[in-house]
Design an enzyme around this catalytic site. Structure first.
Site, short mmCIF file in Angstrom:
data_model
loop_
_atom_site.label_atom_id
_atom_site.label_comp_id
_atom_site.label_asym_id
_atom_site.label_seq_id
_atom_site.Cartn_x
_atom_site.Cartn_y
_atom_site.Cartn_z
N ASN B 388 0.82 -1.20 0.00
CA ASN B 388 0.00 0.00 0.00
C ASN B 388 0.86 1.25 0.00
O ASN B 388 0.89 2.02 -0.93
CB ASN B 388 -0.85 0.04 1.27
CG ASN B 388 -2.22 -0.53 1.04
OD1 ASN B 388 -2.85 -0.23 0.04
ND2 ASN B 388 -2.65 -1.35 1.95
N ASP B 389 1.56 1.41 1.12
CA ASP B 389 2.21 2.68 1.39
C ASP B 389 3.42 2.94 0.49
O ASP B 389 3.71 4.08 0.18
CB ASP B 389 2.62 2.74 2.86
CG ASP B 389 1.41 2.52 3.77
OD1 ASP B 389 0.31 2.96 3.38
OD2 ASP B 389 1.57 1.90 4.84
N VAL B 390 4.11 1.85 0.08
CA VAL B 390 5.33 2.07 -0.70
C VAL B 390 5.04 2.52 -2.13
O VAL B 390 5.94 2.87 -2.87
CB VAL B 390 6.23 0.81 -0.73
CG1 VAL B 390 6.69 0.44 0.67
CG2 VAL B 390 5.54 -0.35 -1.41
N VAL B 391 3.75 2.48 -2.54
CA VAL B 391 3.40 2.96 -3.87
C VAL B 391 2.43 4.14 -3.79
O VAL B 391 1.83 4.52 -4.79
CB VAL B 391 2.77 1.84 -4.74
CG1 VAL B 391 3.78 0.75 -5.02
CG2 VAL B 391 1.54 1.26 -4.08
N ALA B 429 0.16 2.42 7.24
CA ALA B 429 0.18 3.80 7.71
C ALA B 429 -1.24 4.32 7.97
O ALA B 429 -1.42 5.43 8.45
CB ALA B 429 0.89 4.69 6.70
#
Lengths: 105, 462
Positions: B388-391, B429
């Site tokens: 989710n957060d890394v993209v 996050a």
């Protein structure tokens, strides 16, 4: 105040070692790649199990009838052994996979 | 005379620790380094068994019993644990080391001779080791519980900053008070222990999600410091140097991890991610598009280049083997298949590399962040598997987002984006991802492993 001064003078050598070890520890791993963060953390974790030596000396210095010390010391040794043995074994398992990867290159 | 010989052999194990740690920090020598460090530990333990002690009765039965019980449990746990569960395992082991430091200093205080003033460095070191060992113990257990999932990530004490500040002041006050006492009072040491144990809990509970690995690393360095303090008590150089090496290198590792996420250590400890309570940017109705397996299979088969972005979802679903099989099928069709690895993908930095290595994914296929972002521009299909957060583009263009400033994989550069997810729930996050509603994005809901396996069959039939 006297107590503090005498503690410092008695342990001066240990404090030298302490300061040098801090710099050494920082220097030794200052450029580690992200790929190794997990195994390194795990390996360092196993080294922190060195506290087992304290527990061993504690039990060896105790009288054989002092069950309070013996039982707590036994617990300490057992818990630290899990940390040491498990820590090294788990790290080895993780790093083993990196080796396989290299071979196939 | 004899003790100096033993002390000299202790020096050898210190050297082995240093060499081991050094070799652990480079990929080619890491495995060897771990064995070197283990040899150093073995040597140090043997010496501590034969080191001459005064007045004791050795009690080898108790010592051996402890070592055997601990080793059997340790090896069993290390063999059984899943690669995906590695972070919580490390945390649990670390907590046990902290517990040992706690027990050693507690007994040391208990054994303190009567009629001697308590206001000295020895007592201070013992009490401080008691404090550090306690935090490391309960803190690691909370971290373990959160990662294992039986403690909810959102679990937190009210006003954590205030509570932590008060507890810290109480701890300092207690240490000073105990040292002022005319005689060693074990009850006060127990009170200090209880307060410290509680502090360990309240210290870690506000921290959650992606910050967890940083906390584990921090607690790890605490355990090292605890061991070093115990070494000071026993005047034992191996414990001192070994502990400080872990303390210092652990602190550096903690800071490096923070840098990989573009966050400050202070920010992590205060709990920025969890406390900021960010939700969807606006309440507007947003449309998502789903993709059918058959369509996706055909698309994959006829594309030139496919990149997989693996994340937490892949790790929990244990889908790494399935993805590797999909990779082989598509490679036979002439598709260029690669993996884009974000530094904090998986559950702790470097964890994803371990998982993919477990599935025998060849090393050259793994792209690092910058390299991946260049290649994404020429990519036909990018498969985001449980990340989710890394993209999340919010890291680039939403200054109010808690992850703002974190380097991300810019998957929107690819021609087509497929996101494999269980549901529309937000990631670690706790923030929604605008990418999922983008023009080029389509969703494939379900368990990552099941989805990939079905996809494999479809590709074979297409």
């Amino acid at each position: 105040m006297d107590a503090i001064v005498s503690f410092i003078s008695e342990n001066l050598l240990m404090m030298y070692i302490l300061v040098f070890a801090i710099f050494l520890g920082i220097e030794v791993i200052s450029k580690v790649p992200t790929v190794l963060h997990t195994p390194l953390m795990s390996g360092a974790n196993a080294i922190s199990g060195v506290v087992i030596i304290g527990a061993i000396l504690l039990v060896r210095q105790a009288e054989s009838t002092n069950y309070f010390v013996l039982i707590l010391g036994f617990l300490g040794i057992a818990l630290a052994s899990i940390n040491v043995v498990g820590g090294y074994a788990v790290t080895d398992r993780m790093l083993d996979m990196f080796k396989n990867k290299k071979k196939k290159k | 005379m004899t003790t100096s010989v033993y002390d000299f052999i202790y020096l050898i194990s210190i050297v082995l620790f240093i060499i081991g740690l050094k070799r652990l920090s480079s990929p080619d020598t890491a495995r060897n380094g771990n064995l070197v460090a283990a040899a150093g530990m073995g040597l140090a333990i043997v010496i501590s068994l034969i080191y001459p002690v005064e007045g004791g009765e050795n009690n080898y039965g108790w010592v051996a019993g402890g070592i055997v019980v601990g080793s059997v449990i340790g090896i069993g746990a290390a063999k059984k644990v899943q690669m995906t569960a590695m972070p919580e395992m490390v945390s649990l082991f670390n907590g046990l080391g902290g517990a040992c430091a706690l027990l050693v200093s507690l007994v040391e205080f208990y054994n303190y001779p009567e009629g001697v003033s308590l206001f000295n460095g020895q007592v201070f070191t013992t009490l401080f080791a008691l404090f550090i060992g306690s935090i490391s113990f309960t803190g690691s257990l909370v971290a373990y519980g959160k990662l294992q999932g039986f403690l909810r990530d959102s679990l937190t004490v009210p006003y954590p900053r205030f509570v932590n500040a008060v507890l810290l002041i109480v701890v300092i006050g207690l240490i000073i008070y105990i040292m002022q006492l005319p005689a060693a009072d074990f009850n006060w040491a127990l009170i200090l222990m209880v307060v410290s144990l509680v502090y360990g809990i309240t210290f870690v509970t506000p921290i959650g999600g992606g910050d967890m690995p940083v906390v584990i690393s921090l607690l790890n360095s605490f355990t090292g410091i605890g061991a070093a303090l115990a070494g000071l008590i026993y005047n034992n150089q191996v414990m001192l140097v070994g502990g400080i090496l872990v303390g210092a290198s652990g602190t550096i590792l903690t800071i490096l991890m923070c840098q990989a996420m573009n966050r400050s250590l202070f920010n992590v400890i205060i709990g920025g991610f969890s406390s900021s309570g960010a939700t969807t940017a606006d309440g507007r109705e947003q449309n998502i598009k789903e993709v059918s397996l058959t369509d996706l299979a055909i698309e994959l088969k006829y594309s030139n280049k496919v990149i997989v972005v693996p994340g937490y979802g892949l790790a929990v679903a244990q889908a790494q083997h399935s993805v590797h099989e999909l990779e082989k099928i598509l490679e036979e069709e002439g598709v260029d298949f690669k993996y884009a690895i974000h530094p904090v993908a998986g559950r702790m930095p470097g964890h994803m590399n371990v998982l993919l290595a477990e599935a025998d994914v060849p090393y050259p296929k793994l792209l690092e962040l910058e390299e991946a972002n260049k290649e994404l521009t020429s990519t036909d299909v990018v498969l985001v598997i449980g990340a989710n957060d890394v993209v999340n583009p919010a890291a680039k263009d939403d200054a109010s987002s808690p992850i703002y400033g974190m380097p991300i994989l810019e998957v929107e550069r690819a021609k087509s984006i497929i996101v494999l997810k269980r549901s529309m729930s937000a990631g670690y996050a706790g923030i929604q991802n605008q990418l999922f509603f983008g023009e080029k994005t389509r969703m494939l809901f379900g368990d990552a492993k099941a989805s990939i396996n079905k996809l494999k069959e479809e590709v074979n039939q297409a």
